[in-house]
Design an enzyme around this catalytic site. Structure first.
Site, PDB file in Angstrom:
ATOM      1  N   ASP A   1      25.955  49.895  47.362  1.00  0.00           N
ATOM      2  CA  ASP A   1      25.399  48.560  47.641  1.00  0.00           C
ATOM      3  C   ASP A   1      24.500  48.537  48.869  1.00  0.00           C
ATOM      4  O   ASP A   1      24.026  47.462  49.260  1.00  0.00           O
ATOM      5  CB  ASP A   1      26.497  47.498  47.810  1.00  0.00           C
ATOM      6  CG  ASP A   1      27.257  47.231  46.526  1.00  0.00           C
ATOM      7  OD1 ASP A   1      26.763  47.617  45.452  1.00  0.00           O
ATOM      8  OD2 ASP A   1      28.345  46.632  46.592  1.00  0.00           O
TER       9      ASP A   1
ATOM     10  N   ASP B   1      28.532  45.322  52.256  1.00  0.00           N
ATOM     11  CA  ASP B   1      29.101  44.364  51.305  1.00  0.00           C
ATOM     12  C   ASP B   1      28.846  42.916  51.722  1.00  0.00           C
ATOM     13  O   ASP B   1      29.582  42.010  51.326  1.00  0.00           O
ATOM     14  CB  ASP B   1      30.603  44.605  51.115  1.00  0.00           C
ATOM     15  CG  ASP B   1      31.154  43.925  49.860  1.00  0.00           C
ATOM     16  OD1 ASP B   1      30.406  43.832  48.871  1.00  0.00           O
ATOM     17  OD2 ASP B   1      32.314  43.472  49.884  1.00  0.00           O
TER      18      ASP B   1
ATOM     19  N   ASP C   1      39.253  46.060  43.625  1.00  0.00           N
ATOM     20  CA  ASP C   1      37.952  45.590  44.099  1.00  0.00           C
ATOM     21  C   ASP C   1      38.098  44.488  45.147  1.00  0.00           C
ATOM     22  O   ASP C   1      37.147  44.192  45.866  1.00  0.00           O
ATOM     23  CB  ASP C   1      37.132  45.027  42.932  1.00  0.00           C
ATOM     24  CG  ASP C   1      36.746  46.086  41.918  1.00  0.00           C
ATOM     25  OD1 ASP C   1      36.358  47.186  42.338  1.00  0.00           O
ATOM     26  OD2 ASP C   1      36.824  45.813  40.710  1.00  0.00           O
TER      27      ASP C   1
END
Length: 403
Positions: A167, A129, A361
Site C-alpha cells: 500500500d 495504511d 486484517d
C-alpha cells in the site's frame, strides 16, 4: 485401543514438528525459474529450481493446531499444518523494541539452512495504511532511511526477494486526506521509496518489487506514474494483490497492462494514453501490439499474492453496511495457488504468499459503531493477530485444494 487417540495425536504432533524443523513443504512447492538472483528478472517459465523459505509460524497457529488435535479434529489440524509449512513472506515492520538488522539476518540464516530463497516484506514507511488498522511506521523520512540501511546490512550479500511497502504507492497520503496543500508527505513518500530502491536493489543478491495495488483499485493510468516516480526502472518490477483477494486471471491481465504501459512510458509515451483494466480486452491487446515493442524479457515483471485468493473477492450484501470493507477479513475465502516461480507466464516471476494466511486484517466494523464485525457477528482480532476462524476457512475453501 483406549490409547488410540493419544497415539494419533502424538503422531500428528511429531509430523508437525518435523515439518516445521525441516521446511519440507518449501522444497516441494516452489520449483521454477531462477528469479530473485541479483536484480535480474525471472522468466516465469521454469527452467530451474527455486526453493522458497518457510518461516516459523505464528504462535497462534500452533496453539490452534494443538487444540484441534486435542479435540480429535485431525483433518483440520492437518490442513492448518500444511498451510503454515508452505513458503510465505516474513514481514519486517519496525515494531518497537525490534532490531531489524538482527531480524533480517536471522531470516537470511534460516533460509540458508533450508537452502531456500526468503521473501521479505518491508512495512515501515511513515504514515503507512493511512493511519488505519495497520497504522504505524517510521516517524519521518530520516528514521525510515536509517531503518532501510539496517535492513540492507541484515540482508548482506545473500539472496532475497523484497516486497517493498504494501500500500506504499497505492495508498498515498494524498489519497486519504493526510497531506497538506503542498503535498509534502506524498513527495516524501517517493523520496523514501527511491532511497529504499537505491539501497536494496544494489545489493548483490536482492530483487526488489514495488507496490501496484490490485486490479480492482487504481487504473493502469493512475498507478504507472507512481511506479515510475518511485524508481521502478531500477527494480525487477512490481507486485499485485498484497493481502487482497483478486483472481489470478484479473491480476495477470492488470499486470500485463501495467508492464506494457511502463515500457511505453520508458520510450517517451504518456501513461495517460495506455489501456487500462476496464478496456475491452481485444482493444487493449491491439493497443499493446501496436505500441509496445519490447521483448517480454526486457519489460518490467511482476509477482502476485495468492495467499487468500482461491475463491476470489467477496461481495458484501447490497446496502447491508455503511462501509462494506470488502477487503477486510471477508468470509469464506480460500487459499490460492501455492507459492512458485514456475508460473507459465512470461511476465510473472512468481506467485507468492505475501500476506500470512490466518493473520487478521483488522477489526472490520464496516462503518458501524462495533465492537463486533456485523458480517461475522463477532469481535475480530487486531491486524496481524491470529484469526482461528478465518484460518480454518482458508484451509477448507482452498483452491486448488490442499493435499
Amino acid at each position: 485401543m483406549k490409547n488410540g487417540p493419544r497415539k494419533r495425536t502424538l503422531v500428528l504432533a511429531g509430523a508437525l514438528a518435523l515439518a516445521l524443523t525441516t521446511g519440507l513443504a518449501g522444497s516441494a512447492g516452489a520449483a521454477g525459474a531462477e528469479s530473485g538472483k541479483g536484480n535480474g528478472k525471472g522468466n516465469g517459465k521454469g527452467g530451474g529450481d527455486t526453493r522458497l523459505y518457510v518461516p516459523p509460524p505464528n504462535p497462534g497457529a500452533l496453539d490452534q493446531i494443538a487444540g484441534l488435535l486435542r479435540a480429535g479434529e485431525w483433518r483440520d489440524a492437518a490442513g492448518l499444518t500444511r498451510m503454515i509449512t508452505t513458503p510465505q513472506s516474513v514481514w519486517l515492520t519496525g515494531q518497537e523494541g525490534s532490531d531489524v538488522r538482527k531480524d533480517a539476518r536471522a531470516v537470511m540464516k534460516g533460509a540458508k539452512l533450508q537452502r531456500a530463497l526468503p521473501v521479505l516484506t518491508l512495512y515501515n514507511v511513515p504514515g503507512r495504511d493511512c493511519s488505519q488498522y495497520s497504522s504505524g511506521g517510521a516517524a519521518n523520512t530520516a528514521e525510515y532511511k536509517a531503518w532501510i540501511d539496517e535492513v540492507a546490512r541484515g540482508i548482506g550479500k545473500g539472496e532475497a526477494v523484497v516486497i517493498l511497502e504494501p500500500d506504499g504507492l497505492a495508498l498515498m497520503p494524498s489519497d486519504c486526506g493526510q497531506d497538506d496543500d503542498e503535498g509534502t508527505l506524498t513527495a516524501a513518500r517517493f523520496v523514501e521509496h527511491n532511497y529504499a530502491v537505491d539501497t536494496l536493489a544494489t545489493l548483490p543478491g536482492t530483487t526488489v518489487y514495488l507496490d501496484a495495488g490490485h486490479s480492482d483499485w487504481h487504473s493502469v493510468n493512475s498507478i504507472a506514474p507512481r511506479l515510475i516516480e518511485a524508481g521502478v526502472e531500477n527494480t525487477a518490477g512490481f507486485y499485485l494483490n498484497p493481502s487482497n483477494y483478486q483472481t489470478d486471471e484479473d491480476l495477470a491481465r492488470y499486470g500485463t497492462l501495467i508492464s506494457g504501459c511502463l515500457s511505453y512510458a520508458a520510450g517517451g509515451g504518456d501513461p495517460a494514453d495506455c489501456p487500462n483494466q476496464w478496456w475491452e480486452p481485444e482493444d487493449a491487446q491491439e493497443w499493446l501490439d501496436e505500441n509496445v515493442t519490447a521483448d517480454p524479457a526486457d519489460q518490467p515483471h511482476f509477482v502476485t499474492d495468492t495467499s487468500r485468493n482461491g475463491q476470489g473477492p467477496w461481495t458484501a450484501p447490497e446496502d447491508a453496511y455503511p462501509d462494506p470493507q470488502e477487503w477486510c477479513n471477508p468470509p469464506d475465502r480460500g487459499l490460492g495457488q501455492r507459492p512458485t516461480t514456475d508460473t507459465g507466464h512470461p511476465l510473472i516471476d512468481a506467485h507468492l504468499w505475501i500476506k500470512i494466511p490466518g493473520e487478521s486484517d483488522g477489526e472490520c466494523l464496516r462503518g458501524t459503531e462495533g465492537p463486533e464485525d456485523p458480517e461475522r457477528g463477532m469481535e475480530l482480532p487486531a491486524a496481524g493477530a491470529w484469526f482461528p476462524e478465518q484460518a480454518l476457512e482458508l484451509v477448507r475453501y482452498a483452491q486448488p485444494p490442499l493435499r
